[in-house]
Design an enzyme around this catalytic site. Structure first.
Site, PDB file in Angstrom:
ATOM      1  N   HIS A   1       6.607   6.663  -2.928  1.00  0.00           N
ATOM      2  CA  HIS A   1       6.750   5.235  -3.203  1.00  0.00           C
ATOM      3  C   HIS A   1       8.175   4.950  -3.677  1.00  0.00           C
ATOM      4  O   HIS A   1       8.881   5.834  -4.167  1.00  0.00           O
ATOM      5  CB  HIS A   1       5.757   4.798  -4.270  1.00  0.00           C
ATOM      6  CG  HIS A   1       4.341   4.767  -3.800  1.00  0.00           C
ATOM      7  ND1 HIS A   1       3.308   4.307  -4.583  1.00  0.00           N
ATOM      8  CD2 HIS A   1       3.773   5.127  -2.622  1.00  0.00           C
ATOM      9  CE1 HIS A   1       2.168   4.381  -3.918  1.00  0.00           C
ATOM     10  NE2 HIS A   1       2.427   4.886  -2.726  1.00  0.00           N
TER      11      HIS A   1
ATOM     12  N   GLU B   1       9.413   3.289  -6.262  1.00  0.00           N
ATOM     13  CA  GLU B   1       9.715   3.527  -7.676  1.00  0.00           C
ATOM     14  C   GLU B   1       9.917   5.016  -7.942  1.00  0.00           C
ATOM     15  O   GLU B   1      10.819   5.410  -8.689  1.00  0.00           O
ATOM     16  CB  GLU B   1       8.585   2.997  -8.568  1.00  0.00           C
ATOM     17  CG  GLU B   1       8.318   1.503  -8.440  1.00  0.00           C
ATOM     18  CD  GLU B   1       7.242   1.166  -7.425  1.00  0.00           C
ATOM     19  OE1 GLU B   1       6.490   0.212  -7.686  1.00  0.00           O
ATOM     20  OE2 GLU B   1       7.144   1.834  -6.375  1.00  0.00           O
TER      21      GLU B   1
ATOM     22  N   CYS C   1       2.035   0.360  -8.462  1.00  0.00           N
ATOM     23  CA  CYS C   1       0.636   0.780  -8.325  1.00  0.00           C
ATOM     24  C   CYS C   1       0.066   1.251  -9.661  1.00  0.00           C
ATOM     25  O   CYS C   1       0.743   1.850 -10.481  1.00  0.00           O
ATOM     26  CB  CYS C   1       0.491   1.852  -7.251  1.00  0.00           C
ATOM     27  SG  CYS C   1       1.348   3.405  -7.564  1.00  0.00           S
TER      28      CYS C   1
ATOM     29  N   CYS D   1       2.940   4.674  -9.914  1.00  0.00           N
ATOM     30  CA  CYS D   1       4.280   4.149 -10.181  1.00  0.00           C
ATOM     31  C   CYS D   1       4.353   3.501 -11.558  1.00  0.00           C
ATOM     32  O   CYS D   1       5.366   3.627 -12.247  1.00  0.00           O
ATOM     33  CB  CYS D   1       4.691   3.173  -9.086  1.00  0.00           C
ATOM     34  SG  CYS D   1       4.958   4.010  -7.506  1.00  0.00           S
TER      35      CYS D   1
END
Length: 148
Positions: free
Chosen positions: A52, A54, A78, A88
């Site tokens: 992801h 982040e 998330c 995240c």
């Protein structure tokens, strides 16, 4: 354009660069601004949907730089990961960021709830920066969720 909108526009530009390369996951952009007001990290969701944004951005910096920083994320960080690894929102909490600005809510059942986790950890959370632009960008992702 204010700083929040400027940095979110940059995060959206990163997300657009990965559009169509993240499989069933949405393409997300993340820009992290240090305490000095300068960009210290930026990333978009990896090919195939992982890592992801982040996670990739935080991987570029150490805890000293991330402490007190502001993260600009195009989609709510998330709350839970299907892989079982830290979400995240958990990663942002661990990195000790002071503030998270995100454009629009993640409507996915696993993704949703990250903003609440951040708030409970004492992080300032601001939703809605360039939300209209993000909602248009994520309309296909949201439509797929509605069909499932």
């Amino acid at each position: 354009m204010n700083d929040d909108a400027t940095y979110m526009a940059q995060a959206l530009a990163l997300a657009r660069q990965q559009h169509g390369r993240t499989a069933s996951n949405p393409s997300v952009g993340c820009v992290i601004i240090g305490r000095n007001g300068k960009i210290i990290a930026q990333a978009a969701t990896g090919d195939g949907g992982r890592p992801h944004a982040e996670q990739l951005a935080l991987g570029q910096i150490d805890a000293e730089l991330s402490t007190g920083a502001t993260a600009y994320v195009t989609l709510e960080p998330c709350g839970t990961r299907s892989t079982g690894e830290p979400s995240c929102s958990d990663r942002l909490i661990e990195a000790r960021v002071a503030r998270v600005c995100y454009a629009t809510d993640d409507l996915h059942p696993l993704g949703h709830g990250g903003a609440d986790k951040l708030r409970l950890a004492g992080i300032e959370v601001h939703k809605g920066v360039l939300q209209a632009d993000a909602d248009v960008f994520y309309q296909d992702f949201f439509a797929r969720l509605d069909k499932n």
